[in-house]
Design a protein around this motif. Structure first.
Motif, PDB file in Angstrom:
ATOM      1  N   MET A  13     -11.263   6.307   0.260  1.00 57.40           N
ATOM      2  CA  MET A  13     -12.563   5.693   0.491  1.00 57.40           C
ATOM      3  C   MET A  13     -12.955   5.719   1.963  1.00 57.40           C
ATOM      4  SD  MET A  13     -14.648   4.806  -1.646  1.00 57.40           S
ATOM      5  CE  MET A  13     -14.305   4.068  -3.224  1.00 57.40           C
ATOM      6  N   ILE A  14     -11.927   5.742   2.856  1.00 57.69           N
ATOM      7  CA  ILE A  14     -12.221   5.686   4.297  1.00 57.69           C
ATOM      8  C   ILE A  14     -12.947   6.949   4.760  1.00 57.69           C
ATOM      9  CG2 ILE A  14      -9.925   6.586   4.887  1.00 57.69           C
ATOM     10  CD1 ILE A  14     -11.133   3.917   7.030  1.00 57.69           C
ATOM     11  N   MET A  29      -3.273  14.035   3.139  1.00 60.47           N
ATOM     12  CA  MET A  29      -4.541  14.755   2.991  1.00 60.47           C
ATOM     13  C   MET A  29      -5.709  13.920   3.500  1.00 60.47           C
ATOM     14  SD  MET A  29      -5.834  17.521   1.901  1.00 60.47           S
ATOM     15  CE  MET A  29      -7.509  18.055   1.716  1.00 60.47           C
ATOM     16  N   GLU A  30      -5.761  12.683   2.978  1.00 57.67           N
ATOM     17  CA  GLU A  30      -6.855  11.812   3.411  1.00 57.67           C
ATOM     18  C   GLU A  30      -6.712  11.450   4.887  1.00 57.67           C
ATOM     19  OE1 GLU A  30      -7.345   8.612   0.726  1.00 57.67           O
ATOM     20  OE2 GLU A  30      -9.284   8.032   1.545  1.00 57.67           O
ATOM     21  N   LEU A  31      -5.460  11.311   5.345  1.00 55.56           N
ATOM     22  CA  LEU A  31      -5.232  10.971   6.758  1.00 55.56           C
ATOM     23  C   LEU A  31      -5.682  12.112   7.654  1.00 55.56           C
ATOM     24  CD1 LEU A  31      -3.923   8.828   8.625  1.00 55.56           C
ATOM     25  CD2 LEU A  31      -1.881  10.234   8.561  1.00 55.56           C
ATOM     26  N   THR A  32      -5.320  13.358   7.290  1.00 55.94           N
ATOM     27  CA  THR A  32      -5.724  14.509   8.090  1.00 55.94           C
ATOM     28  C   THR A  32      -7.240  14.584   8.195  1.00 55.94           C
ATOM     29  OG1 THR A  32      -3.910  15.553   6.917  1.00 55.94           O
ATOM     30  CG2 THR A  32      -5.170  16.921   8.417  1.00 55.94           C
ATOM     31  N   LEU A  33      -7.902  14.409   7.039  1.00 56.87           N
ATOM     32  CA  LEU A  33      -9.369  14.465   7.034  1.00 56.87           C
ATOM     33  C   LEU A  33      -9.963  13.354   7.885  1.00 56.87           C
ATOM     34  CD1 LEU A  33     -10.183  15.352   3.368  1.00 56.87           C
ATOM     35  CD2 LEU A  33     -10.777  16.633   5.381  1.00 56.87           C
ATOM     36  N   LEU A  82     -19.156   5.632  -6.783  1.00 54.97           N
ATOM     37  CA  LEU A  82     -18.412   6.883  -6.630  1.00 54.97           C
ATOM     38  C   LEU A  82     -16.972   6.692  -7.075  1.00 54.97           C
ATOM     39  CD1 LEU A  82     -19.516   8.201  -3.157  1.00 54.97           C
ATOM     40  CD2 LEU A  82     -20.040   9.171  -5.368  1.00 54.97           C
ATOM     41  N   ASN A  83     -16.369   7.781  -7.572  1.00 50.79           N
ATOM     42  CA  ASN A  83     -14.937   7.741  -7.836  1.00 50.79           C
ATOM     43  C   ASN A  83     -14.190   7.691  -6.515  1.00 50.79           C
ATOM     44  OD1 ASN A  83     -15.454   7.996 -10.505  1.00 50.79           O
ATOM     45  ND2 ASN A  83     -15.054  10.186 -10.593  1.00 50.79           N
ATOM     46  N   PRO A  84     -12.964   7.145  -6.493  1.00 51.94           N
ATOM     47  CA  PRO A  84     -12.165   7.226  -5.268  1.00 51.94           C
ATOM     48  C   PRO A  84     -11.895   8.675  -4.895  1.00 51.94           C
ATOM     49  CG  PRO A  84     -11.192   5.696  -6.814  1.00 51.94           C
ATOM     50  CD  PRO A  84     -12.302   6.367  -7.531  1.00 51.94           C
ATOM     51  N   ILE A 118     -10.640  17.433  -5.935  1.00 50.78           N
ATOM     52  CA  ILE A 118      -9.710  16.860  -6.912  1.00 50.78           C
ATOM     53  C   ILE A 118      -8.299  17.019  -6.372  1.00 50.78           C
ATOM     54  CG2 ILE A 118      -8.799  17.061  -9.249  1.00 50.78           C
ATOM     55  CD1 ILE A 118     -11.505  18.204 -10.052  1.00 50.78           C
ATOM     56  N   ASP A 119      -7.517  15.961  -6.421  1.00 51.34           N
ATOM     57  CA  ASP A 119      -6.134  16.014  -5.910  1.00 51.34           C
ATOM     58  C   ASP A 119      -5.330  17.042  -6.694  1.00 51.34           C
ATOM     59  OD1 ASP A 119      -5.790  14.495  -3.710  1.00 51.34           O
ATOM     60  OD2 ASP A 119      -5.504  12.623  -4.807  1.00 51.34           O
ATOM     61  N   GLY A 120      -4.650  17.932  -5.975  1.00 49.32           N
ATOM     62  CA  GLY A 120      -3.836  18.937  -6.639  1.00 49.32           C
ATOM     63  C   GLY A 120      -4.626  20.107  -7.174  1.00 49.32           C
TER      64      GLY A 120
END
Lengths: 112, 175
Positions: free
Chosen positions: A1-2, B1-5, B111-113, A48-50
């Motif tokens: 979400m961040i 992944m989210e951290l890199t972004l 929104l979806n996560p 999408i993850d993966g």
């Protein structure tokens, strides 16, 4: 979400620059920053993850692809963004040649 | 992944803020280039190679156009005093931002996560593109077959913009 929130902050930075700057070049830069933030938001939503890139290789059995539809739309939007920026820069250089400045407060004839 | 972004997006935000406050227009344009090229890396991380290729070409062309305009005119940034009009502008910007934050908070709850997107319309495309269009690349198949009229419109816009730039740069203005 961040990541969504960071995209939105990038959009707000562009909006702030668009309203408060007085230089035509800075206004064009702010517009393109807003464009970029929208592109990255749309592609983030389709991730999408993966998932793998939406190209059929036939190497994997039953693969999960990331959503190709936002990617196709963003591809169109990127090219339109290029057209807009080129047009704005052409207008800016014409205005500079007439008024010898990029300051939008000096360009009086644009007032209606 | 989210951290890199997140790190990349933070980098883009810093570049954008610097681009808006730079004293030299040339460094403002280079700082705007930070945002554009970080976007290329984000697209690659998000498994969108077509977008990364297009974006790197478009960003380079944009930078070349902007540097050409700057070298043909002036590099000096204007000196802006804080006067009444500037205060009105800043408060207007803050009001706009607050309104947008309000709508963003409402929109983000729908929104979806991140990473848990469900295919809706695209599931038909993913299943049928290879059989119907013969294209191994799904994005190209959608762009040039299922949504061919969109691409036609895009080409029209590009053509019109090129005509407009030529017209604007050619005519002689009245002094």
């Amino acid at each position: 979400m961040i990541v969504y929130i960071l995209c939105f902050i990038l959009f707000l930075v562009g909006l702030y620059g668009l309203i408060t700057r007085r230089n035509l070049i800075k206004i064009v830069i702010s517009l393109s920053i807003m464009e970029f933030s929208i592109f990255i938001l749309l592609v983030l939503i389709g991730y999408i993850d993966g998932g793998i890139a939406p190209i059929i290789t036939g190497l994997e059995s039953n693969p999960t692809y990331v959503d190709p539809l936002p990617q196709a739309m963003v591809l169109t939007a990127i090219v339109i963004g290029l057209a807009t920026t080129a047009m704005l820069m052409a207008i800016a250089i014409r205005l500079y040649r007439k008024y010898r400045t990029f300051d939008i407060r000096e360009i009086k004839n644009l007032k209606g | 992944m989210e951290l890199t972004l997140s790190i990349l997006l933070g980098f883009m935000i810093i570049g954008a803020i610097f681009a808006l406050h730079a004293k030299d227009l040339l460094s403002a344009i280079i700082a705007a280039g930070i945002v554009g090229y970080s976007l290329v890396i984000c697209f690659l991380l998000l498994k969108a190679p077509d977008l990364a290729i297009v974006q790197i070409v478009v960003e380079t062309i944009t930078l070349i156009i902007m540097v050409a305009v700057i070298l043909d005119s002036t590099r000096e940034e204007l000196k802006v005093k804080i006067d009444r009009r500037q205060i009105i502008n800043i408060s207007l910007a803050l009001v706009f931002m607050l309104v947008l934050v309000f709508f963003f908070i409402q929109a983000i709850s729908n929104l979806n996560p991140f990473g848990e997107h469900t295919l809706r319309m695209a599931s038909a495309y993913v299943g049928e593109t290879a059989a119907k269009t013969g294209s191994a690349n799904l994005v190209t198949g959608i762009l040039f077959d299922f949504r061919g009229y969109d691409t036609l419109g895009e080409a029209t816009i590009l053509f019109t913009a090129a005509l407009g730039v030529l017209t604007i740069l050619r005519i002689k203005g009245r002094k």
